[in-house]
Scaffold this motif. Structure first.
Motif, PDB file in Angstrom:
ATOM      1  N   THR A  35      47.036  43.679  36.631  1.00  0.00           N
ATOM      2  CA  THR A  35      45.837  43.067  37.213  1.00  0.00           C
ATOM      3  C   THR A  35      44.584  43.842  36.832  1.00  0.00           C
ATOM      4  N   HIS A  52      43.781  43.250  33.120  1.00  0.00           N
ATOM      5  CA  HIS A  52      43.212  41.913  32.911  1.00  0.00           C
ATOM      6  C   HIS A  52      41.759  41.856  33.379  1.00  0.00           C
ATOM      7  N   SER A  53      41.479  42.496  34.502  1.00  0.00           N
ATOM      8  CA  SER A  53      40.102  42.494  35.019  1.00  0.00           C
ATOM      9  C   SER A  53      39.164  43.228  34.075  1.00  0.00           C
ATOM     10  N   GLU A 109      38.473  41.261  30.810  1.00  0.00           N
ATOM     11  CA  GLU A 109      37.566  40.119  30.946  1.00  0.00           C
ATOM     12  C   GLU A 109      36.142  40.482  30.556  1.00  0.00           C
ATOM     13  N   GLN A 125      29.211  34.211  38.454  1.00  0.00           N
ATOM     14  CA  GLN A 125      30.485  34.339  39.166  1.00  0.00           C
ATOM     15  C   GLN A 125      30.314  33.994  40.648  1.00  0.00           C
TER      16      GLN A 125
END
Length: 666
Positions: A53, A56-57, A60, A235
């Motif tokens: 996780t 992946h963060s 990004e 976001q």
């Protein structure tokens, strides 16, 4: 086995470095190396990365910085100039691909919702791979490259409605889609206006204040902060972070800081993009591929085989010439990263079965693996596909505006003070394109307000030189008087473009030899030129004849400057005074096949020991100034020599003995 997070990062970096080195040695794109690393360490292979996780963060942000950098090259005036072409073509490409692929998937037995998701996933193209591969190939500024990049960025924008539609497909009726879709589009428009206004009223004054501090650290922090704040805004509105970063880049692309910002963000972008590709590779499941590979391969072929001709047909309807249309269609045929995000949304919403999602994932991944090879061969493939077809339209008609085409064969002026401005005015008068860099913010703003191509940037930074197109420049002028800075700049030029002629201005003759040794083609001491002009006026005022003054200045110039030493006297040599006949002069020698050996270099001629200097080589009509010692010579090369008359005669006797014969007077 679970490793400490720091151990995992070190292992990931070590494997990535090794993979990139190997793939570059094999002349394969770095993106494939990162994908291979992700496949190897991912949960479906070695499974040594536990905190997926967090990775992946972090990955990004690679997309965020990529879209920010792309936005710098697509400023608001450029997007406005492309509004009819880009929005029409981009919308048509996404809708047509979604409908055609979705219809095929529905005919193959998929439910309507699942077929729509597959069509939307296949409609996306990888801005990451396309931009990086086109940059590596030097095609990002060509017509098909600009068009492909613009349309791929627009695909990222069109992903916003899909992000709204797909989550409700599994639970809501079609009649309920209009309200959330309209709300998402309103939020995107609001985000664009908000970022644009913030850029105009906040970001530009902020960068002006930061640049005035002359602190590289503060400038870097400001670049990161502005791009991330824009991403945070979108976001918080429920949109993609990358969309906000793109809006911020568009806004800052209009400012004088464009190239300096691009050079600053590049290291962060490249590192995090590599991490992003690693996370994509982690999605690869070899066990699942063994069971579904025929369908995955068929899906990849469907994606590549349908998308290219569909895009080409749309471009041809927009009156784009056939060759450019095919090259753009081939580049856009690859799958995209946003397709993975849409697949994840569809799985969470229950709109797509897991086995179908795995097939779509593998198909897109296979197309992305093949994409560097496909993009690399786009010119060859387009030539074959467009063979026998003629276009009645001009190559530039209805395409990208000329203002979007970057400078080529231009002069880079480093320092826009008195000297730089004077040279720029002469270049303008002769129609020679140029671009100037300066770190004096007030000077840059005044020059830009006058319409001069001047940008804020530190020319001693390698990334800045790359951003202003040193690879395609014809000359670089160092007009500032800072010797150490000039030496750093020459060091970067020697790495990036060792063949690029570089003119350097210096205060006096103290550092001339150091600058020449560092790679300067010519060094012009300011005090020497001032002394010559003052001496000329003094001699005129004491009644020395003007021709005598001119001869004296010319003698000093030819003794001092290598480029001005190339003076050819022609048939007037016998008319010159006897005392001038012993002065150094230029001569030319044509290398005959019997004189040189195959593969012989300039250094192997051993002309240095004779006192003769080769100032240029002319080959097939192309002139190379100050050739390198390792230059391989060819038959019929023309050597431009400079030296004393007797030394030139000895060299001519060795290299061109047949020219030494003197005819007997008849």
């Amino acid at each position: 086995m679970h490793l400490h997070p720091f151990d995992e990062i070190l292992m990931l970096m070590a494997v990535a470095v090794l993979a990139v080195v190997l793939f570059q040695r094999w002349r394969l794109p770095s993106s494939l190396a990162y994908l291979a690393v992700g496949m190897a360490v991912g949960p479906y292979a070695l499974g040594v990365i536990s905190n997926l996780t967090a990775i992946h963060s972090l990955a990004e942000f690679g997309i965020v910085f990529l879209l920010f950098a792309i936005g710098l090259n697509f400023s608001l005036p450029q997007i406005h100039a492309l509004r009819h072409l880009l929005f029409g073509l981009g919308t048509a490409q996404v809708l047509l691909t979604t409908v055609v692929v979705g219809l095929i998937a529905w005919l193959l037995g998929l439910p309507v919702a699942a077929a729509f998701v597959v069509g939307a996933v296949f409609a996306q193209s990888s801005t990451t791979i396309i931009s990086k591969q086109l940059l590596d190939q030097g095609e990002a500024d060509q017509r098909h490259g600009r068009l492909a990049l613009a349309m791929s960025v627009f695909q990222d924008v069109t992903a916003v409605p899909f992000v709204v539609v797909i989550p409700v497909l599994g639970a809501a009726a079609t009649t309920t889609l209009a309200a959330p879709l309209g709300w998402a589009l309103l939020k995107a428009a609001f985000a664009f206006v908000l970022v644009a206004l913030a850029g105009r009223w906040l970001l530009q004054p902020l960068f002006q204040a930061v640049a005035a501090r002359h602190s590289p650290e503060l400038f870097t922090l400001t670049v990161l902060f502005s791009s991330l704040v824009a991403a945070w805004i979108t976001q918080r509105l429920g949109l993609s972070m990358a969309l906000g970063a793109f809006f911020a880049g568009m806004t800052l692309g209009e400012t004088e800081f464009r190239y300096h910002i691009e050079a600053t963000i590049r290291p962060f972008r490249d590192v995090l993009l590599g991490l992003f590709f690693i996370t994509i590779g982690m999605l690869f499941d070899p066990l699942a591929l063994a069971a579904i590979w025929p369908w995955a391969l068929l899906g990849a072929l469907l994606l590549l085989g349908l998308k290219a001709p569909l895009t080409t047909a749309i471009l041809r309807m927009a009156r784009i010439d056939t060759r450019t249309a095919w090259r753009t269609g081939i580049v856009l045929a690859v799958g995209g990263e946003f397709g993975f995000a849409l697949l994840a949304l569809a799985l969470d919403a229950g709109a797509l079965a897991p086995d179908i999602a795995q097939i779509a994932l593998m198909a897109v991944l296979l197309s992305m693996i093949a994409s560097p090879f496909l993009i690399r061969a786009n010119e060859h493939l387009a030539a074959r596909l467009a063979r026998g077809r003629t276009d009645t339209r001009a190559a530039n008609g209805h395409g990208l505006p000329v203002t979007l085409q970057s400078l080529r064969d231009h002069v880079i002026i480093c320092g826009y003070g008195r000297i730089g401005q004077g040279v720029g005015q002469f270049l303008d008068a002769e129609g020679v394109p140029y671009l100037a860099l300066d770190t004096n913010l007030a000077r840059v703003r005044e020059a830009r307000s006058a319409g001069r191509p001047v940008y804020f940037g530190d020319a001693t930074q390698r990334d800045v030189l790359e951003a202003v197109g040193i690879a395609d420049a014809r000359l670089l002028l160092v007009s500032f008087d800072q010797v150490e800075a000039a030496l750093r700049l020459l060091h970067h030029v020697a790495i990036l473009r060792p063949d690029l002629p570089v003119m350097v201005r210096t205060r006096d003759e103290t550092h001339v030899e150091r600058l020449l040794a560092a790679g300067a083609t010519e060094v012009v001491p300011e005090t020497l030129e001032a002394a010559l002009m003052i001496a000329a006026h003094v001699l005129l005022l004491v009644d020395v004849p003007l021709p005598r003054i001119a001869r004296g200045i010319r003698a000093l110039w030819t003794d001092r400057y290598r480029l001005l030493q190339e003076l050819f006297h022609g048939e007037d040599r016998l008319l010159r005074p006897l005392e001038a006949r012993n002065q150094a002069r230029s001569d030319v020698v044509v290398l005959r096949p019997e004189v040189i050996q195959p593969g012989q270099t300039l250094a192997e001629l051993e002309l240095d020991a004779t006192g003769v200097v080769v100032t240029a080589i002319v080959r097939h009509g192309q002139r190379s100034i100050v050739p390198l010692p390792q230059t391989v010579l060819e038959a019929d090369d023309v050597l431009v020599l400079y030296g004393a008359p007797e030394d030139l005669e000895r060299v001519r006797a060795r290299l061109a003995p047949e020219d030494m014969a003197v005819p007997t007077p008849g």
